[in-house]
Scaffold this motif. Structure first.
Motif, PDB file in Angstrom:
ATOM      1  N   TYR A 100      32.565  42.468  30.223  1.00 34.20           N
ATOM      2  CA  TYR A 100      33.567  42.210  29.181  1.00 34.20           C
ATOM      3  C   TYR A 100      33.417  40.802  28.589  1.00 34.20           C
ATOM      4  CZ  TYR A 100      36.147  46.351  30.798  1.00 34.20           C
ATOM      5  OH  TYR A 100      36.517  47.631  31.134  1.00 34.20           O
ATOM      6  N   LEU A 101      32.566  39.978  29.195  1.00 26.26           N
ATOM      7  CA  LEU A 101      32.511  38.567  28.829  1.00 26.26           C
ATOM      8  C   LEU A 101      31.163  38.192  28.228  1.00 26.26           C
ATOM      9  CD1 LEU A 101      34.380  37.111  31.937  1.00 26.26           C
ATOM     10  CD2 LEU A 101      35.284  37.561  29.652  1.00 26.26           C
ATOM     11  N   ALA A 102      30.737  38.967  27.267  1.00 22.06           N
ATOM     12  CA  ALA A 102      29.427  38.721  26.659  1.00 22.06           C
ATOM     13  C   ALA A 102      29.342  37.365  25.979  1.00 22.06           C
ATOM     14  CB  ALA A 102      29.121  39.831  25.650  1.00 22.06           C
ATOM     15  N   ASP A 103      30.454  36.834  25.512  1.00 19.34           N
ATOM     16  CA  ASP A 103      30.448  35.587  24.753  1.00 19.34           C
ATOM     17  C   ASP A 103      31.108  34.419  25.483  1.00 19.34           C
ATOM     18  OD1 ASP A 103      29.312  36.884  22.418  1.00 19.34           O
ATOM     19  OD2 ASP A 103      31.277  37.829  22.179  1.00 19.34           O
ATOM     20  N   THR A 104      31.461  34.623  26.739  1.00 18.86           N
ATOM     21  CA  THR A 104      32.188  33.597  27.487  1.00 18.86           C
ATOM     22  C   THR A 104      31.545  33.391  28.845  1.00 18.86           C
ATOM     23  OG1 THR A 104      34.231  34.384  26.435  1.00 18.86           O
ATOM     24  CG2 THR A 104      34.468  32.891  28.319  1.00 18.86           C
ATOM     25  N   PRO A 105      31.215  32.150  29.226  1.00 18.38           N
ATOM     26  CA  PRO A 105      30.653  31.901  30.549  1.00 18.38           C
ATOM     27  C   PRO A 105      31.600  32.368  31.654  1.00 18.38           C
ATOM     28  CG  PRO A 105      30.351  29.985  29.145  1.00 18.38           C
ATOM     29  CD  PRO A 105      31.260  30.915  28.395  1.00 18.38           C
ATOM     30  N   LEU A 106      31.025  33.044  32.647  1.00 18.17           N
ATOM     31  CA  LEU A 106      31.785  33.556  33.784  1.00 18.17           C
ATOM     32  C   LEU A 106      31.502  32.696  35.013  1.00 18.17           C
ATOM     33  CD1 LEU A 106      33.380  35.645  35.495  1.00 18.17           C
ATOM     34  CD2 LEU A 106      31.261  36.981  35.637  1.00 18.17           C
ATOM     35  N   PHE A 107      32.568  32.243  35.668  1.00 13.14           N
ATOM     36  CA  PHE A 107      32.452  31.570  36.958  1.00 13.14           C
ATOM     37  C   PHE A 107      33.032  32.491  38.026  1.00 13.14           C
ATOM     38  CE2 PHE A 107      31.118  27.983  34.707  1.00 13.14           C
ATOM     39  CZ  PHE A 107      30.794  26.939  35.574  1.00 13.14           C
ATOM     40  N   VAL A 108      32.372  32.549  39.167  1.00 14.25           N
ATOM     41  CA  VAL A 108      32.783  33.393  40.285  1.00 14.25           C
ATOM     42  C   VAL A 108      33.393  32.511  41.365  1.00 14.25           C
ATOM     43  CG1 VAL A 108      32.017  35.000  42.070  1.00 14.25           C
ATOM     44  CG2 VAL A 108      31.000  35.093  39.778  1.00 14.25           C
ATOM     45  N   ASN A 109      34.506  32.967  41.935  1.00 15.14           N
ATOM     46  CA  ASN A 109      35.232  32.208  42.950  1.00 15.14           C
ATOM     47  C   ASN A 109      35.578  33.121  44.108  1.00 15.14           C
ATOM     48  OD1 ASN A 109      38.433  30.455  43.098  1.00 15.14           O
ATOM     49  ND2 ASN A 109      36.534  29.977  44.123  1.00 15.14           N
ATOM     50  N   SER A 110      35.625  32.546  45.301  1.00 15.15           N
ATOM     51  CA  SER A 110      36.073  33.170  46.548  1.00 15.15           C
ATOM     52  C   SER A 110      34.885  33.551  47.428  1.00 15.15           C
ATOM     53  CB  SER A 110      36.958  34.401  46.325  1.00 15.15           C
ATOM     54  OG  SER A 110      37.460  34.874  47.573  1.00 15.15           O
ATOM     55  N   GLY A 111      34.685  32.744  48.448  1.00 18.95           N
ATOM     56  CA  GLY A 111      33.705  33.041  49.471  1.00 18.95           C
ATOM     57  C   GLY A 111      32.254  32.990  49.043  1.00 18.95           C
ATOM     58  N   VAL A 112      31.951  32.253  47.985  1.00 21.15           N
ATOM     59  CA  VAL A 112      30.576  32.194  47.496  1.00 21.15           C
ATOM     60  C   VAL A 112      29.759  31.243  48.370  1.00 21.15           C
ATOM     61  CG1 VAL A 112      29.086  31.695  45.528  1.00 21.15           C
ATOM     62  CG2 VAL A 112      31.377  32.620  45.139  1.00 21.15           C
ATOM     63  N   THR A 113      28.622  31.713  48.870  1.00 29.08           N
ATOM     64  CA  THR A 113      27.716  30.873  49.644  1.00 29.08           C
ATOM     65  C   THR A 113      26.692  30.237  48.703  1.00 29.08           C
ATOM     66  OG1 THR A 113      26.111  32.645  50.015  1.00 29.08           O
ATOM     67  CG2 THR A 113      27.939  32.442  51.612  1.00 29.08           C
ATOM     68  N   PRO A 114      26.020  29.169  49.143  1.00 30.79           N
ATOM     69  CA  PRO A 114      24.973  28.582  48.295  1.00 30.79           C
ATOM     70  C   PRO A 114      23.886  29.576  47.916  1.00 30.79           C
ATOM     71  CG  PRO A 114      25.574  27.049  50.041  1.00 30.79           C
ATOM     72  CD  PRO A 114      26.287  28.338  50.334  1.00 30.79           C
ATOM     73  N   GLU A 115      23.494  30.412  48.862  1.00 33.98           N
ATOM     74  CA  GLU A 115      22.446  31.400  48.582  1.00 33.98           C
ATOM     75  C   GLU A 115      22.921  32.417  47.558  1.00 33.98           C
ATOM     76  OE1 GLU A 115      21.977  29.341  52.284  1.00 33.98           O
ATOM     77  OE2 GLU A 115      23.643  30.641  51.638  1.00 33.98           O
ATOM     78  N   GLU A 116      24.162  32.842  47.685  1.00 34.69           N
ATOM     79  CA  GLU A 116      24.711  33.800  46.734  1.00 34.69           C
ATOM     80  C   GLU A 116      24.878  33.162  45.363  1.00 34.69           C
ATOM     81  OE1 GLU A 116      28.227  37.174  46.648  1.00 34.69           O
ATOM     82  OE2 GLU A 116      28.558  35.309  47.743  1.00 34.69           O
ATOM     83  N   ALA A 117      25.241  31.893  45.336  1.00 36.30           N
ATOM     84  CA  ALA A 117      25.371  31.190  44.056  1.00 36.30           C
ATOM     85  C   ALA A 117      24.049  31.216  43.304  1.00 36.30           C
ATOM     86  CB  ALA A 117      25.818  29.757  44.301  1.00 36.30           C
TER      87      ALA A 117
END
Length: 375
Positions: free
Chosen positions: A296-313
Motif C-alpha cells: 500500500y506504500l508505493a510512494d512512502t518509505p516504510l520502516f519496520v518496528n518490533s523485534g527486528v534483529t540486525p540480520e533481519e534489518a
C-alpha cells in the motif's frame, strides 16, 4: 558486500546517515513534564552511538493524566527551550531527531495531577472504557475509567498542529504522529473504541478521518517531514478488531496516507509480549503486518518496528521490503547500537526492567544513562 542498513536515506527534506532508527521509548525521566539535562545526556549518548534517526519518547501535546507521571510535553515555552538543548546535542553527532506527538485519549485518568491541572475531562472518541490500566501514583492504583465523548475532534487536531509549531521552534527535524498502541489516534481507528455516529465514526472512511486530518494539519507546519506510527496487529490498551475489518481499515488509511507525501510510515509488527490477555484470550489481531500492508506504500518509505534483529534489518532493506528499521529495546540497554552492529559486536547488555520507568530513588539515571558502550 556493503551494508544496506548503513547507507544514507532521504526522508522528506533531510537525509539520515543510516537506516537504523531509535524508536520512541517512554522512560519517565522528565522533570514533571519538562525535559532536562539527564534526558539530554540519554539522547546524546544514542546519537553518538550511531542512530541515524531518533524518535523521542511520546511527547504530550497538552496536559493529560497519563500513567507515566514524568512524561515530557511540548505545549509551553519552558518545554520548547529544554527540547532545543536536546535537538542541538543530537544534531552535533550528525543524527536527525523527530518528536513523537502523543495524545492518550481514554487511557488518561481524571485523578492524575496533570489531568486535574488541565481542567478538562478525559476525552475519547466514545464513552467506552479500556480494560486494564494501573495508575500506581494514585491512591488505590485505579485502572482506566469511562471517558467523556469528545464533542469536537477538531479541537484536538488544533492541539496537534500547535505542538508541531512548537516542535519546529525546538529544532526537531520532523514529527511522528503516534497512531499506535491504543492511544487517541488508534482509538478513532478501532471500531471497538469508536462507536460514534457522526462523520468521525462508523465507516472505515469516517474512522480514518481523524488520523488523516491530523496528518494534513501537521503537514501545514512541517511540509514533507511528517510521519505516523501504526500498530494494526496490536492489542495494547484494549485494541483489536476482526482480521478483515483490520485489513479494510488500515488498507484504506495507508492508501490515503500514501498520497500525502509523508517522510515515512512505521508499521509495528505483532508482539505477544505487548498483547494483553482478557478472559483467557489475547486481545490483538495476529497477522503479518508487513506482508499485508507494504504494497500500500508505493510512494512512502516504510520502516519496520518490533523485534527486528540486525540480520533481519539487512534482509528487509536489501530486499526492498523496507526503507529502514526501528529498534527499541536494543537502544534501551545499548547506547551504541549502531556502532556495535557496524563493528560486528554483540548486543549483549541485559536491560534492567525494574528501572525502565524512573531509575531508583535518588538516582534517576540508573538503568537509563549508565549502560556501557562497547570498548
Amino acid at each position: 558486500m556493503p551494508s544496506a542498513l548503513f547507507t544514507p536515506l532521504k526522508l522528506g527534506s533531510v537525509t539520515i546517515p543510516n537506516r537504523l532508527g531509535m524508536s520512541a521509548l517512554t522512560r519517565n525521566r522528565s522533570s514533571a513534564t519538562v525535559p532536562n539535562d539527564l534526558m539530554k545526556e540519554y539522547y546524546n549518548q544514542r546519537a553518538a552511538g550511531g542512530a541515524g534517526l531518533i524518535v523521542t519518547e511520546g511527547t504530550l501535546i497538552t496536559r493529560q493524566g497519563t500513567e507515566w507521571p514524568d512524561a515530557p510535553g511540548i505545549w509551553d515555552k519552558v518545554q520548547i527551550d529544554e527540547w532545543k538543548k536536546i535537538t542541538d546535542a543530537v544534531h552535533a553527532h550528525g543524527s536527525k531527531i523527530y518528536t513523537q506527538l502523543w495524545h492518550l485519549g481514554r487511557v488518561s485518568h481524571p485523578q492524575a495531577p496533570e489531568q486535574i491541572a488541565a481542567g478538562v475531562p478525559v476525552y475519547a472518541p466514545s464513552a467506552i472504557s479500556a480494560r486494564g490500566g494501573k495508575f500506581r501514583f494514585i491512591e488505590g492504583a485505579p485502572g482506566y475509567v469511562t471517558p467523556t465523548e469528545l464533542p469536537d475532534p477538531t479541537t484536538i487536531i488544533a492541539q496537534f498542529k500547535q505542538a508541531a509549531v512548537n516542535a519546529k521552534e525546538a529544532g526537531f527535524d520532523g514529527v511522528e504522529l503516534h497512531g499506535a498502541n491504543g492511544y487517541l489516534v488508534h482509538q478513532f481507528l478501532d471500531s471497538t473504541a469508536n462507536q460514534r455516529t457522526d462523520k468521525w465514526g462508523g465507516s472505515v472512511e469516517n474512522r480514518a478521518r481523524f488520523a488523516l486530518e491530523t496528518l494534513k494539519a501537521l503537514i501545514e507546519v512541517y511540509g514533507p517531514d511528517v510521519s505516523i506510527k501504526l500498530s494494526p496487529a496490536g492489542g495494547y490498551n484494549d485494541m483489536g478488531m476482526p482480521l478483515q475489518e483490520t485489513i479494510d481499515t488500515y488498507g484504506y488509511l495507508l492508501r490515503e496516507a500514501n498520497k500525502l507525501g509523508l517522510s515515512y510510515i512505521t508499521l509495528v509488527r505483532y508482539s505477544a509480549w505487548l498483547d494483553p490477555e482478557y478472559d483467557g484470550k489475547k486481545r490483538g489481531t495476529v497477522h503479518d503486518v508487513i506482508e499485508t500492508f507494504h504494497s500500500y506504500l508505493a510512494d512512502t518509505p516504510l520502516f519496520v518496528n518490533s523485534g527486528v534483529t540486525p540480520e533481519e534489518a539487512e534482509e528487509l532493506i536489501g530486499s526492498g521490503k523496507a526503507a529502514g528499521v526501528f529498534m527499541g529495546m536494543n537502544w534501551l540497554a545499548h547506547p551504541d547500537v549502531g556502532k556495535r552492529i557496524q563493528a560486528g559486536k554483540a548486543l549483549d547488555n541485559q536491560p534492567d526492567f525494574t528501572t525502565l520507568y524512573g531509575g531508583v530513588e535518588g538516582n534517576p539515571g540508573a538503568g537509563y544513562t549508565d549502560y556501557k558502550a562497547a570498548v
